[in-house]
Motif scaffolding. Structure first.
Motif, PDB file in Angstrom:
ATOM      1  N   GLY A   1       0.788  -1.222   0.000  1.00 27.59           N
ATOM      2  CA  GLY A   1       0.000   0.000   0.000  1.00 27.59           C
ATOM      3  C   GLY A   1       0.817   1.268   0.000  1.00 27.59           C
ATOM      4  N   GLU A   2       1.991   1.231   0.587  1.00 30.01           N
ATOM      5  CA  GLU A   2       2.816   2.436   0.670  1.00 30.01           C
ATOM      6  C   GLU A   2       4.284   2.055   0.561  1.00 30.01           C
ATOM      7  OE1 GLU A   2       3.253   6.557   3.221  1.00 30.01           O
ATOM      8  OE2 GLU A   2       1.696   5.157   3.778  1.00 30.01           O
ATOM      9  N   SER A   3       4.682   1.673  -0.637  1.00 28.74           N
ATOM     10  CA  SER A   3       6.077   1.330  -0.904  1.00 28.74           C
ATOM     11  C   SER A   3       6.907   2.611  -0.819  1.00 28.74           C
ATOM     12  CB  SER A   3       6.169   0.718  -2.292  1.00 28.74           C
ATOM     13  OG  SER A   3       7.478   0.318  -2.567  1.00 28.74           O
ATOM     14  N   PRO A   4       8.093   2.635  -0.280  1.00 30.28           N
ATOM     15  CA  PRO A   4       8.927   1.501   0.103  1.00 30.28           C
ATOM     16  C   PRO A   4       8.889   1.182   1.590  1.00 30.28           C
ATOM     17  CG  PRO A   4      10.290   3.437   0.041  1.00 30.28           C
ATOM     18  CD  PRO A   4       8.875   3.875  -0.270  1.00 30.28           C
ATOM     19  N   LYS A   5       7.828   1.535   2.299  1.00 25.79           N
ATOM     20  CA  LYS A   5       7.762   1.276   3.737  1.00 25.79           C
ATOM     21  C   LYS A   5       7.760  -0.233   3.996  1.00 25.79           C
ATOM     22  CE  LYS A   5       5.538   5.557   5.110  1.00 25.79           C
ATOM     23  NZ  LYS A   5       6.731   6.265   5.370  1.00 25.79           N
ATOM     24  N   ILE A   6       8.436  -0.625   5.078  1.00 21.32           N
ATOM     25  CA  ILE A   6       8.530  -2.031   5.479  1.00 21.32           C
ATOM     26  C   ILE A   6       7.454  -2.289   6.527  1.00 21.32           C
ATOM     27  CG2 ILE A   6      10.026  -3.805   6.468  1.00 21.32           C
ATOM     28  CD1 ILE A   6      10.942  -2.761   3.717  1.00 21.32           C
ATOM     29  N   LEU A   7       6.716  -3.385   6.377  1.00 15.62           N
ATOM     30  CA  LEU A   7       5.630  -3.693   7.307  1.00 15.62           C
ATOM     31  C   LEU A   7       6.135  -3.810   8.731  1.00 15.62           C
ATOM     32  CD1 LEU A   7       3.623  -6.260   5.163  1.00 15.62           C
ATOM     33  CD2 LEU A   7       3.032  -3.879   5.646  1.00 15.62           C
ATOM     34  N   VAL A   8       7.128  -4.653   8.964  1.00 16.74           N
ATOM     35  CA  VAL A   8       7.724  -4.806  10.298  1.00 16.74           C
ATOM     36  C   VAL A   8       9.238  -4.732  10.145  1.00 16.74           C
ATOM     37  CG1 VAL A   8       8.112  -6.362  12.245  1.00 16.74           C
ATOM     38  CG2 VAL A   8       5.832  -6.172  11.248  1.00 16.74           C
ATOM     39  N   VAL A   9       9.826  -3.706  10.755  1.00 17.57           N
ATOM     40  CA  VAL A   9      11.271  -3.556  10.783  1.00 17.57           C
ATOM     41  C   VAL A   9      11.726  -4.116  12.123  1.00 17.57           C
ATOM     42  CG1 VAL A   9      13.199  -1.935  10.671  1.00 17.57           C
ATOM     43  CG2 VAL A   9      11.085  -1.444   9.395  1.00 17.57           C
ATOM     44  N   ALA A  10      12.296  -5.310  12.115  1.00 17.61           N
ATOM     45  CA  ALA A  10      12.715  -5.961  13.356  1.00 17.61           C
ATOM     46  C   ALA A  10      13.609  -5.030  14.159  1.00 17.61           C
ATOM     47  CB  ALA A  10      13.446  -7.267  13.046  1.00 17.61           C
ATOM     48  N   GLY A  11      13.231  -4.789  15.415  1.00 16.88           N
ATOM     49  CA  GLY A  11      13.989  -3.927  16.303  1.00 16.88           C
ATOM     50  C   GLY A  11      13.612  -2.457  16.213  1.00 16.88           C
ATOM     51  N   ASP A  12      12.619  -2.106  15.381  1.00 18.63           N
ATOM     52  CA  ASP A  12      12.295  -0.699  15.158  1.00 18.63           C
ATOM     53  C   ASP A  12      10.792  -0.498  14.935  1.00 18.63           C
ATOM     54  OD1 ASP A  12      12.318   2.002  14.565  1.00 18.63           O
ATOM     55  OD2 ASP A  12      13.615   1.820  12.818  1.00 18.63           O
ATOM     56  N   ALA A  13      10.035  -0.511  16.025  1.00 13.58           N
ATOM     57  CA  ALA A  13       8.577  -0.360  15.922  1.00 13.58           C
ATOM     58  C   ALA A  13       8.177   0.990  15.345  1.00 13.58           C
ATOM     59  CB  ALA A  13       7.928  -0.554  17.298  1.00 13.58           C
ATOM     60  N   VAL A  14       8.913   2.050  15.677  1.00 12.91           N
ATOM     61  CA  VAL A  14       8.557   3.395  15.218  1.00 12.91           C
ATOM     62  C   VAL A  14       8.526   3.480  13.696  1.00 12.91           C
ATOM     63  CG1 VAL A  14       9.359   5.800  15.158  1.00 12.91           C
ATOM     64  CG2 VAL A  14       9.379   4.540  17.302  1.00 12.91           C
TER      65      VAL A  14
ATOM     66  N   LEU B   1       3.351  -1.442   9.931  1.00 17.01           N
ATOM     67  CA  LEU B   1       2.255  -2.073  10.664  1.00 17.01           C
ATOM     68  C   LEU B   1       1.838  -1.213  11.852  1.00 17.01           C
ATOM     69  CD1 LEU B   1       0.345  -4.470  11.254  1.00 17.01           C
ATOM     70  CD2 LEU B   1       2.223  -5.471  12.573  1.00 17.01           C
ATOM     71  N   VAL B   2       2.788  -0.696  12.601  1.00 19.52           N
ATOM     72  CA  VAL B   2       2.488   0.151  13.755  1.00 19.52           C
ATOM     73  C   VAL B   2       1.814   1.440  13.292  1.00 19.52           C
ATOM     74  CG1 VAL B   2       3.476   1.466  15.681  1.00 19.52           C
ATOM     75  CG2 VAL B   2       4.300  -0.849  15.193  1.00 19.52           C
ATOM     76  N   MET B   3       2.307   2.022  12.210  1.00 13.81           N
ATOM     77  CA  MET B   3       1.686   3.232  11.672  1.00 13.81           C
ATOM     78  C   MET B   3       0.221   2.974  11.323  1.00 13.81           C
ATOM     79  SD  MET B   3       4.659   4.588   9.127  1.00 13.81           S
ATOM     80  CE  MET B   3       6.368   4.492   9.628  1.00 13.81           C
ATOM     81  N   LYS B   4      -0.054   1.822  10.709  1.00 11.26           N
ATOM     82  CA  LYS B   4      -1.427   1.469  10.338  1.00 11.26           C
ATOM     83  C   LYS B   4      -2.283   1.253  11.584  1.00 11.26           C
ATOM     84  CE  LYS B   4      -3.027   0.293   6.731  1.00 11.26           C
ATOM     85  NZ  LYS B   4      -3.901   0.956   5.763  1.00 11.26           N
TER      86      LYS B   4
ATOM     87  N   LEU C   1      -1.459  -2.766  21.565  1.00 12.66           N
ATOM     88  CA  LEU C   1      -0.524  -1.989  20.771  1.00 12.66           C
ATOM     89  C   LEU C   1       0.872  -2.009  21.389  1.00 12.66           C
ATOM     90  CD1 LEU C   1      -0.215  -0.318  18.248  1.00 12.66           C
ATOM     91  CD2 LEU C   1      -0.943   1.682  19.536  1.00 12.66           C
ATOM     92  N   THR C   2       0.955  -1.887  22.693  1.00 15.99           N
ATOM     93  CA  THR C   2       2.247  -1.948  23.373  1.00 15.99           C
ATOM     94  C   THR C   2       2.891  -3.322  23.210  1.00 15.99           C
ATOM     95  OG1 THR C   2       1.620  -0.256  24.967  1.00 15.99           O
ATOM     96  CG2 THR C   2       3.406  -1.737  25.622  1.00 15.99           C
ATOM     97  N   ASN C   3       2.110  -4.382  23.287  1.00 11.90           N
ATOM     98  CA  ASN C   3       2.646  -5.736  23.084  1.00 11.90           C
ATOM     99  C   ASN C   3       3.222  -5.899  21.684  1.00 11.90           C
ATOM    100  OD1 ASN C   3       2.072  -6.644  25.668  1.00 11.90           O
ATOM    101  ND2 ASN C   3       0.088  -7.482  25.090  1.00 11.90           N
ATOM    102  N   ILE C   4       2.545  -5.372  20.681  1.00  8.44           N
ATOM    103  CA  ILE C   4       3.039  -5.462  19.307  1.00  8.44           C
ATOM    104  C   ILE C   4       4.328  -4.662  19.154  1.00  8.44           C
ATOM    105  CG2 ILE C   4       2.549  -4.786  16.915  1.00  8.44           C
ATOM    106  CD1 ILE C   4      -0.437  -5.520  17.580  1.00  8.44           C
ATOM    107  N   LYS C   5       4.353  -3.449  19.692  1.00  5.24           N
ATOM    108  CA  LYS C   5       5.561  -2.626  19.622  1.00  5.24           C
ATOM    109  C   LYS C   5       6.730  -3.295  20.335  1.00  5.24           C
ATOM    110  CE  LYS C   5       3.358   1.923  19.434  1.00  5.24           C
ATOM    111  NZ  LYS C   5       3.182   3.175  20.201  1.00  5.24           N
ATOM    112  N   ASN C   6       6.471  -3.863  21.502  1.00  2.00           N
ATOM    113  CA  ASN C   6       7.533  -4.552  22.247  1.00  2.00           C
ATOM    114  C   ASN C   6       8.066  -5.746  21.468  1.00  2.00           C
ATOM    115  OD1 ASN C   6       7.487  -2.777  24.413  1.00  2.00           O
ATOM    116  ND2 ASN C   6       6.102  -4.046  25.621  1.00  2.00           N
TER     117      ASN C   6
END
Length: 73
Positions: free
Chosen positions: A16-29, A33-36, A59-64
């Motif tokens: 939906g929004e290239s080149p954004k990565i859905l989950v960047v391991a180690g970087d929730a910000v 996915l977190v943005m969505k 949301l906190t569990n997903i970010k963690n």
């Protein structure tokens, strides 16, 4: 059978929004996915679509999970 969610999310470019990565391991910000889930993306609608926003605990569990390396567990 093992699920495929991890392989479909971690390190995968958003359709939906290239080149954004859905989950960047180690970087929730910087994980799309977190943005969505937070509704801060610039394209599309907040997830989960048609339902209420996730509560702070979920949301906190997903970010963690993401910040701790997004393990396949």
């Amino acid at each position: 059978a093992s699920g495929s969610s991890h392989g479909n999310l971690v390190g995968v470019t958003s359709s939906g929004e290239s080149p954004k990565i859905l989950v960047v391991a180690g970087d929730a910000v910087n994980s799309y996915l977190v943005m969505k889930l937070e509704g801060t993306q610039t394209v599309g609608v907040r997830m989960p679509q048609g339902l209420g926003a996730l509560d702070n605990i979920d949301l906190t569990n997903i970010k963690n999970w993401i910040d701790n390396g997004a393990a396949n567990n």
